[in-house]
Design a protein around this motif. Structure first.
Motif, mmCIF file in Angstrom:
data_model
loop_
_atom_site.group_PDB
_atom_site.id
_atom_site.type_symbol
_atom_site.label_atom_id
_atom_site.label_comp_id
_atom_site.label_asym_id
_atom_site.label_seq_id
_atom_site.Cartn_x
_atom_site.Cartn_y
_atom_site.Cartn_z
ATOM 1 N N ILE A 123 12.722 2.576 2.115
ATOM 2 C CA ILE A 123 11.789 1.588 2.138
ATOM 3 C C ILE A 123 10.483 1.146 1.403
ATOM 4 C CG2 ILE A 123 12.265 1.565 4.933
ATOM 5 C CD1 ILE A 123 10.039 2.778 4.909
ATOM 6 N N GLU A 124 9.677 -0.231 1.180
ATOM 7 C CA GLU A 124 8.212 0.226 1.094
ATOM 8 C C GLU A 124 7.947 0.624 1.681
ATOM 9 O OE1 GLU A 124 7.151 -2.621 -2.174
ATOM 10 O OE2 GLU A 124 9.571 -3.130 -3.306
ATOM 11 N N MET A 156 4.960 0.618 -7.386
ATOM 12 C CA MET A 156 5.206 1.005 -5.988
ATOM 13 C C MET A 156 6.340 1.542 -5.637
ATOM 14 S SD MET A 156 4.000 0.392 -2.958
ATOM 15 C CE MET A 156 2.571 -0.747 -4.233
ATOM 16 N N SER A 157 6.145 2.520 -5.346
ATOM 17 C CA SER A 157 7.069 3.739 -5.444
ATOM 18 C C SER A 157 7.545 3.670 -3.114
ATOM 19 C CB SER A 157 7.202 5.191 -5.439
ATOM 20 O OG SER A 157 6.501 5.437 -4.719
ATOM 21 N N PHE A 165 1.057 -0.844 -0.445
ATOM 22 C CA PHE A 165 -0.029 -0.005 0.242
ATOM 23 C C PHE A 165 1.190 0.928 0.446
ATOM 24 C CE2 PHE A 165 1.182 0.164 4.140
ATOM 25 C CZ PHE A 165 1.017 -1.410 4.820
ATOM 26 N N ASP A 166 -0.351 2.456 -0.137
ATOM 27 C CA ASP A 166 0.616 3.458 0.501
ATOM 28 C C ASP A 166 0.748 4.211 1.623
ATOM 29 O OD1 ASP A 166 0.645 4.788 -3.190
ATOM 30 O OD2 ASP A 166 2.135 4.105 -2.628
#
Lengths: 291, 757, 164
Positions: C19-20, C1-2, A3-4
């Motif tokens: 990090i993710e 996903m940044s 998730f963001d």
């Protein structure tokens, strides 16, 4: 799970974010419930909005008529707070049984309420204090009784993008006490099989119950206030007979399930026993206080 | 009996690996990594019994980052196992339990491996299921239709769903039943429980340029793992190297192949190192738990409570594969006989297949289950006859020279001392001090598992000694104990002993860290090695000192001959220059005791090596309305023969009792229609610090003939008696016993209602 | 996903890591930075072997997002002592025989430290110690010698003054 993660700097920013990112956004407070649910693939949010850094949501404050708990106050802070050592000790007893120290250093009161587990330990302790919730949201602020807030397992009356900001309850009158009891399959790190909170106030003579508030957790889809039992106790002399009858009446209103932790029948039995005991504990505390 | 005072052995010395463990430097298999490592995950069946109609891995293989997928089609159809070779790496044409491996994936990250697992398409066609082991005995449903084609140990008697049946008999029980004063018949049930180690089962495998494979694993049995891998990989065992970096608990749950084969197969397929680690859910659905059992006991006594005859049957639910089911069923018979004289015996242990998790050898396999039955019934008999529970046991316990159930001779018997001391410590005269509070006792005996151990010991020029052993230190402190024995024998300090890591390539064979054998067996091997080293040192010193070997002794790290002496360090230095170094190979094997084979049928472990005796006493309170049990005090009197290191022996007792209390009161793997309903630590309830009392240990030292300085095996016994001791205390507190484990608050409330109604 | 930048203090040292967002602190410690002293097991805050200190307070790192520790101070077992200079808790655990397999020990020591540091110099009762460590499971010891060790450490720490 992926998730963001967003970290708004203010409540209004959080609300705006949540509105924009709906419906796949969830608020995260301590995360002790939510992260586990994400890991177990029960929920799949695309966005988490982290409330952890928001100012003004942590702490126990005295108000004109009672206390206000910031929604992001963790349980360890509550259990150690000097304000609750007296007739509000039921709050400490309930806070103490939420997981272990590691969980209590992170888990928040607000997060736990909004998670709305039927077995949440702190909810009954707040229900017997007739706690109110302050809520901020896109259409402004509002207040709601906790009693009306929790609707069922995982369900609350929270509107879209709304955030619980504080929990308030009034100081107790003289000759009052609270108590909280929990039964599980071991003595710590437990999801309650049944939990019970009680708040008892005696009249001036100390020989009649002025008011009794009871709350039972883990015995219904949400924590319940057994009203028949409460109504029955008014003007009753405090003691084994009336408390046992209150327990019996409370057990009748319970709607427990059978699961891997206990059968419905056993839960119902425990409700009766624990309501009686919680009231007895309150009674003893009132007597000790008045000495 | 007083144990001799030793300088090192017998002392409370700190363990050799303590500093590494408290500073986070100790490397466990779970911590082990290699550069370029892939992550492996296993796809497991969610159906308990079904034909595999379709298995399509194509979608999974297409996911970026997936480097290899294997199924049964990719590997030889080998069947392996101990008693019965019935296990395959993957399900072949059908799955036999929910959790049965179906495929395995290696990918560049754990997340991708999990995604790939989810993307594998499996279609099942359900088959009729069998979950009840007693029903399995007569059922037409066949869990292993080809059971007759399986190889098995010749001693094991198999038939259909029965994977093993053992018997012990003596005298004529029916004749005695017909004429005895009283005959009692009871039935007990015990559930599946998990060993509960806190470190998941882990393996990292890496193939080298010569097609040899190294596997780093937290196995308790590196040589057994090596052999099993040799079968699965179809290659000589010598080309397989198993290294145990460190292990976070085993308790018998890390004996047999767990994930090592998946790691090795995936590493071979991908030509990369692969790490496979179990999750909590996999542990609670697909590990090696203690078998669930049904025990029926029929016991005849005279009016003074003497045991005259016992007919007993235990049905052991071994799950989808035999595992240690047959062995457990057989060992149960000795526990069913107990440390008691019983002239007539007809005992039968049956292991049955069901569509549930295959089970294993959790600490004292057979012990807690059969002992729960035997010792609870003993108290029921005592109450019926109006005899004190301690007294009835004292009237029946074996004495030195008495015969055991297999006709073996009981030696170094200490059961009376254990019972009396435990009872005295708990305050036995006052058994129900207040309402809702009671005291109970239970006793048992147990084996010190045999099997051989070898060690290499070399003396270094700095005066230290290096101990090379194939035995894993699983936490008990046994290797520190063996090192204390070695130091004692060589006049060194414990701090002078360096223990090498466990590596099948370089270590001598060891039967494994199991069965309470490690300190005993490795200690004996160290004594043998030290004896040889003394001979080497004395011979070398003879020339150096100009003295006779017969006049020499080892003292204070020196070889001493009258006024002359030379240090061990100096001898090691000289030996390196002149003779290749001071090094010895010490071996140990415990002789099997004699027994009467005519009493036994198909029993793989007929007579126990160096048995120990032990008694537990507990003081607890029962809340009559909630059923909640609180343990006030817990006492153990255990015959350890000789306490090599009392601190770690106490640790074994305190920890074993905790596991026993968990089994007694709160632990069970709950099945609902073939799937585990509590496959997480939220609902699999092990004791927390608030559930445990301070266990009080009385170390009884009745020296054995075969153990180092008279030691006996220590690790397993403490978890045997808690269920029965607690049941008996509950009965003292409430007036009733329970007959099924765990003895939860709900069961207690229900039983009380039954009694009142 | 940044990936985002995580700025975090671990045992007094500053780390800046990409990090993710969904990475837990445990994952970052073990698998990204390579600090293996903090252990992994249940990954659902039930066993406590993953316990670290966050601003001095014990937390389950397995369910804490690494991002939640941004800008804060993390202490792991590697940060409270070393073989040449053991923390009183580490020394007491060895002395009292409280270490068996050792897998729960880093988490257990930090759980105890968090509790003792709440009241520096105070000597808690055995029951209080049991309550404090109830969130960290040990399967080897039955807890008795662990309680002994925490009590001994508390006694020594009360004599020497609070140790950071």
């Amino acid at each position: 799970m992926s998730f963001d993660l967003h970290r708004p700097a203010s409540i209004s920013e959080a609300v705006v974010l949540a509105t924009r990112l709906a419906p796949a956004a969830r608020y995260i407070a301590g995360g002790t419930d939510l992260i586990i649910q994400i890991n177990r693939k029960k929920v799949f949010p695309d966005h988490l909005i982290d409330l952890g850094q928001l100012p003004g949501l942590v702490g126990v404050a005295e108000t004109a008529d009672g206390y206000s708990l910031g929604a992001l106050t963790n349980y360890r802070s509550i259990e150690l707070h000097p304000a609750f050592q007296g007739n509000l000790s039921g709050l400490i007893e309930a806070a103490r049984v939420v997981g272990g120290h590691q969980v209590r250093n992170v888990a928040t009161v607000g997060g736990n309420i909004v998670n709305a587990s039927p077995a949440a330990d702190f909810v009954p302790a707040l229900l017997v204090l007739d706690a109110d919730l302050d809520i901020a949201g896109p259409v402004g602020n509002r207040t709601m009784a906790l009693r009306e807030f929790v609707l069922g397992p995982g369900k609350t009356a929270l509107g879209p993008a709304e955030i619980v900001t504080s929990i308030r309850f009034a100081r107790l009158p003289d000759r009052s006490a609270t108590a909280f009891l929990k039964e599980g399959r071991r003595k710590a790190m437990e999801i309650s099989v049944v939990c019970v909170a009680a708040c008892l106030t005696l009249d001036e003579s100390g020989s009649r119950c002025l008011s009794a508030r009871l709350a039972v957790g883990a015995a219904a889809p949400k924590a319940i206030r057994p009203q028949h039992a409460e109504a029955y106790l008014i003007h009753q002399p405090p003691g084994r007979a009336s408390f046992a009858e209150a327990g019996r009446l409370a057990a009748e209103t319970a709607a427990p399930i059978s699961d891997v932790r206990a059968s419905a029948e056993h839960r119902r039995h425990l409700v009766a026993v624990m309501v009686e005991r919680a009231l007895t504990l309150c009674h003893r505390r009132i007597a000790e206080e008045s000495r | 009996m007083n144990a001799p005072t030793h300088r090192v052995a017998g002392q409370r010395l700190p363990r050799l690996d303590g500093i590494g463990k408290v500073t986070g430097k100790h490397v466990y298999a779970a911590d082990f990594t290699l550069p370029g490592m892939l992550f492996g995950k296993v796809l497991r069946s969610h159906r308990p019994h079904a034909l595999i109609r379709k298995l399509d891995v194509s979608r999974a293989a297409a996911i970026p980052g997936v480097r290899g997928i294997i199924t049964a089609a990719d590997i030889p159809a080998v069947r392996f196992g101990q008693a019965v070779r019935d296990t395959s790496v993957f399900a072949l044409d059908r799955v036999l339990f929910a959790g049965h491996p179906v495929a395995a994936v290696a990918a560049t990250s754990l997340e991708i491996a999990e995604q790939a697992i989810a993307a594998i398409n499996v279609e099942f066609e359900d088959l009729p299921t069998l979950f009840d082991p007693e029903a399995a005995l007569d059922s037409n449903i066949r869990i292993h239709p080809d059971w007759e084609t399986y190889k098995a140990l010749p001693i094991i008697a198999r038939s259909g769903n029965v994977s093993g049946r053992a018997r012990i008999h003596a005298g004529d029980v029916n004749q005695v039943f017909a004429s005895a004063y009283r005959v009692y018949e009871h039935r007990f049930t015990t559930p599946l429980v998990h060993p509960g180690y806190t470190e998941p089962r882990t393996a990292v495998a890496d193939w080298d340029a010569n097609s040899n494979v190294t596997v780093w694993s937290n196995t308790q049995l590196p040589f057994d793992t090596q052999n099993t891998l040799a079968e699965i990989l179809d290659m000589p065992a010598a080309r397989i190297r198993v290294i145990v970096p460190g292990i976070g608990g085993g308790f018998g749950g890390k004996l047999r192949i767990g994930v090592e084969h998946f790691a090795a197969l995936l590493a071979r397929k991908t030509a990369r190192p692969v790490k496979v680690m179990t999750t909590s859910e996999e542990e609670l659905t697909s590990a090696y738990p203690r078998q669930a059992t049904v025990v029926t006991l029929k016991t005849a006594v005279d009016r003074d409570g003497h045991l005259l005859a016992r007919e007993g049957r235990i049905v052991v639910d071994c799950g989808a594969f035999a595992g240690s089911g047959p062995g457990t069923a057989a060992i149960s018979l000795q526990i069913m006989a107990g440390p008691y004289k019983t002239p007539a015996l007809a005992l039968e242990g049956i292991a049955a297949y069901t569509n549930k998790v295959p089970s294993g050898s959790f600490r004292a396999p057979a012990g807690p289950m059969a002992n729960f039955a035997v010792e609870s019934q003993m108290d029921m008999i005592a109450k019926d006859l109006g005899i004190d529970p301690l007294e009835i046991r004292l009237r029946n316990i074996v004495k030195e020279g008495d015969l055991g159930p297999s006709g073996e001779v009981h030696k170094s018997v200490s059961i009376e001392e254990c019972l009396r001391r435990a009872a005295a410590a708990i305050g036995w005269e006052n058994r129900s001090p207040e309402p809702g509070r009671g005291k109970g006792i239970a006793c048992s005996w147990w084996m010190t598992t045999g099997g051989s151990s070898g060690v290499y010991v070399k003396i270094n020029p700095d005066g230290t000694a290096t101990l090379v052993s194939g035995a894993v230190e699983i936490g008990s402190g046994a290797i520190t104990g063996a090192a204390q024995v070695l130091a004692e024998e060589l006049s060194l300090d414990l701090a002078d002993i360096n223990v090498a890591g466990v590596d099948t390539q370089t270590a001598p064979f060891d039967y494994g860290a199991q069965g309470s054998r490690t300190a005993f067996s490795v200690g004996n091997a160290c004594i043998a090695a030290a004896r040889d080293l003394r001979r080497q040192m004395f011979n070398l010193a003879a020339g150096q000192l100009g003295a006779e070997v017969d006049a020499m002794a080892l003292r204070d790290k020196h070889v001493v001959a009258g006024e002359k002496s030379i240090s061990i360090a100096e001898l090691a230095r000289i030996s390196r220059l002149t003779g290749g170094g001071l090094i010895a190979h010490g071996t140990a094997i415990s002789p099997s005791p004699a027994y009467d084979p005519t009493r036994l049928q198909n029993h793989p472990l007929p007579a126990w090596n160096t048995p120990s005796y032990h008694a537990h006493a507990v003081d607890l309170s029962v809340d009559p309305e909630t059923g909640s049990v609180s343990i006030n005090r817990y006492v153990v009197a255990q015959d350890v023969g000789f306490a090599i290191n009392p601190t770690y022996i106490e640790g074994q007792i305190e920890g074993g009792v905790a596991q026993g209390i968990g089994q007694a009161l709160s632990e069970e793997i709950v099945y609902g229609e073939g799937t585990v309903m509590n496959a997480n630590l939220t609902d699999y309830k092990m004791p927390t610090a608030q559930d445990m009392p301070d266990v009080e240990c009385i170390l009884v030292e009745c020296a054995s003939a075969a153990g180092p300085y008279g030691a006996k095996g220590v690790g397993e016994p403490p978890c045997i008696q808690p269920p029965a001791a607690i049941n008996n205390a509950i009965a003292a507190a409430t007036g009733f016993w329970l007959n099924s484990l765990p003895m939860t608050a709900e069961k207690i409330v229900k039983q009380r209602r039954v009694g009142q109604g | 996903m940044s990936r985002t930048n995580l700025d975090i203090l671990i045992n007094g040292e500053r780390h800046q890591i990409l990090i993710e967002p969904h990475w837990t602190l445990l994952h970052v410690l073990r698998n990204v930075i390579g600090m293996m002293g903090t252990k992994e097991n249940c990954l659902e805050a039930e066993c406590g072997v993953c316990t670290v200190l966050l601003d001095g307070k014990s937390v389950n790192s397995c369910i804490l997002l690494a991002a939640q520790a941004a800008g804060r101070s993390v202490t792991t077992i590697e940060g409270i002592g070393n073989p040449e200079h053991l923390h009183p808790l580490q020394a007491a655990f060895i002395e009292c025989g409280a270490v068996q397999c050792g897998y729960c020990i880093p988490g257990m020591i930090l759980t105890a430290k968090s509790f003792l540091d709440e009241n520096p110099g105070r000597r808690p009762s055995r029951d209080e110690i049991r309550e404090a460590i109830a969130g960290t499971l040990c399967r080897c010891t039955g807890y008795r010698k662990i309680v002994d060790a925490v009590a001994l450490a508390a006694e020594r720490m009360s004599v020497e003054g609070a140790i950071p």
